[in-house]
Scaffold this motif. Structure first.
Motif, PDB file in Angstrom:
ATOM      1  N   GLN A  72       4.918   3.664   4.385  1.00 58.78           N
ATOM      2  CA  GLN A  72       3.623   4.078   3.863  1.00 58.78           C
ATOM      3  C   GLN A  72       2.557   2.998   4.069  1.00 58.78           C
ATOM      4  O   GLN A  72       1.510   3.002   3.418  1.00 58.78           O
ATOM      5  CB  GLN A  72       3.759   4.452   2.385  1.00 58.78           C
ATOM      6  CG  GLN A  72       4.723   5.621   2.176  1.00 58.78           C
ATOM      7  CD  GLN A  72       4.434   6.406   0.914  1.00 58.78           C
ATOM      8  OE1 GLN A  72       3.292   6.651   0.579  1.00 58.78           O
ATOM      9  NE2 GLN A  72       5.489   6.838   0.232  1.00 58.78           N
ATOM     10  N   ARG A 129      -4.106   8.161  -2.653  1.00 57.24           N
ATOM     11  CA  ARG A 129      -5.065   9.185  -3.058  1.00 57.24           C
ATOM     12  C   ARG A 129      -6.250   8.571  -3.797  1.00 57.24           C
ATOM     13  O   ARG A 129      -7.395   9.029  -3.661  1.00 57.24           O
ATOM     14  CB  ARG A 129      -4.380  10.219  -3.951  1.00 57.24           C
ATOM     15  CG  ARG A 129      -5.215  11.461  -4.222  1.00 57.24           C
ATOM     16  CD  ARG A 129      -4.602  12.342  -5.298  1.00 57.24           C
ATOM     17  NE  ARG A 129      -4.688  11.713  -6.606  1.00 57.24           N
ATOM     18  CZ  ARG A 129      -5.789  11.705  -7.361  1.00 57.24           C
ATOM     19  NH1 ARG A 129      -6.895  12.278  -6.929  1.00 57.24           N
ATOM     20  NH2 ARG A 129      -5.778  11.119  -8.540  1.00 57.24           N
ATOM     21  N   GLU A 178       1.958   7.190  -2.869  1.00 58.37           N
ATOM     22  CA  GLU A 178       1.131   8.356  -2.522  1.00 58.37           C
ATOM     23  C   GLU A 178      -0.097   8.461  -3.425  1.00 58.37           C
ATOM     24  O   GLU A 178      -1.208   8.739  -2.972  1.00 58.37           O
ATOM     25  CB  GLU A 178       1.976   9.630  -2.623  1.00 58.37           C
ATOM     26  CG  GLU A 178       3.000   9.762  -1.507  1.00 58.37           C
ATOM     27  CD  GLU A 178       4.069  10.789  -1.837  1.00 58.37           C
ATOM     28  OE1 GLU A 178       3.864  11.582  -2.791  1.00 58.37           O
ATOM     29  OE2 GLU A 178       5.113  10.794  -1.163  1.00 58.37           O
ATOM     30  N   THR A 180       7.217  13.476   3.758  1.00 54.78           N
ATOM     31  CA  THR A 180       7.258  12.690   2.530  1.00 54.78           C
ATOM     32  C   THR A 180       8.244  13.276   1.549  1.00 54.78           C
ATOM     33  O   THR A 180       9.009  12.575   0.884  1.00 54.78           O
ATOM     34  CB  THR A 180       5.851  12.641   1.905  1.00 54.78           C
ATOM     35  OG1 THR A 180       4.971  12.021   2.834  1.00 54.78           O
ATOM     36  CG2 THR A 180       5.866  11.866   0.594  1.00 54.78           C
TER      37      THR A 180
END
Length: 258
Positions: free
Chosen positions: A97, A245, A241, A3
């Motif tokens: 992603q 999370r 990202e 990443t």
């Protein structure tokens, strides 16, 4: 590629693209629209018949600003105009992603880059109508506004076999009553608005775009973003990202409301 490496590569690409002439955002102040081409490019022939068409979502208003708040899903929506290299970078990062987005394309942009219509659909993303020339549609006469909507819908149909799944007005977060009616007449049961404005078209820097989106996004949010701005390319990895999370899945607007 990790990443971190991917983010570095995207930032490098963004820097190289920063000198390009970029498309204007949907701000109502100080934006300069791209002029219409006098000789539009011929769209690709033999469009597939399987491209999704607009759907009516019972219980949703005529102008959709967000989806259900009870589900951990969000829609990242992009105004489709600007440097095609940036568009491809954004689509590629979303797909890496496992995110899907919604692209509202400008008709003159499709004239210049007809292959991007299929690129968007082949990636599993929504594709919709953001008017023909990206002018202030809410201030136009009825005939002019109708031509802006149908001009783009005709290009989408020739390229993909469908008028696209959504309509979003240009230079405005919400459609006027007249534009809402004209969009419905053109085949779009809903106008797609948003509840989170990234302000990426002001070129505030990638960290600012990231902070704005992540500070306002929540279950069901529809986020306004743009192709054509390097800040958006650089911000997207961190945004995705953090969404992961938080347990928020980035889906198409159609999936958000389904």
């Amino acid at each position: 590629m990790t990443t971190t490496d991917r983010r570095t590569a995207l930032r490098t690409g963004a820097a190289l693209l920063a000198g390009s002439t970029l498309a204007a955002g949907c701000s109502t102040a100080g934006a300069v629209a791209h002029p219409a081409r006098t000789t539009p490019a011929t769209p690709t022939a033999h469009p597939p018949a399987s491209a999704p068409a607009p759907r009516a979502f019972p219980g949703q208003p005529a102008q959709v600003t967000h989806g259900p708040r009870a589900h951990p899903r969000v829609a990242l929506t992009f105004h489709g105009q600007g440097d095609p290299a940036i568009a491809r970078a954004l689509l590629g990062e979303a797909e890496r992603q496992d995110a899907r987005v919604t692209v509202l394309a400008v008709g003159t942009w499709l004239d210049e880059h007809p292959g991007l219509a299929r690129r968007i659909l082949d990636g599993g993303h929504d594709l919709g109508n953001h008017t023909q020339r990206h002018l202030g549609i809410n201030t136009m006469s009825e005939a002019e506004a109708r031509a802006e909507i149908t001009g783009c819908s005709e290009r989408l149909r020739r390229l993909t076999g469908s008028i696209g799944t959504w309509f979003r007005p240009s230079r405005a977060a919400r459609a006027s009553p007249l534009v809402e009616r004209l969009a419905r007449d053109a085949g779009y049961p809903h106008v797609l608005s948003y509840d989170v404005d990234s302000l990426d078209f002001t070129s505030p820097g990638a960290p600012a775009v990231t902070r704005t989106v992540l500070g306002e996004i929540r279950n069901g949010s529809v986020v306004s973003l743009h192709f054509g701005y390097p800040d958006t390319v650089a911000a997207l990895p961190a945004v995705l990202e953090e969404l992961d999370r938080r347990g928020l899945r980035a889906v198409t607007t159609t999936e958000l409301l389904s």
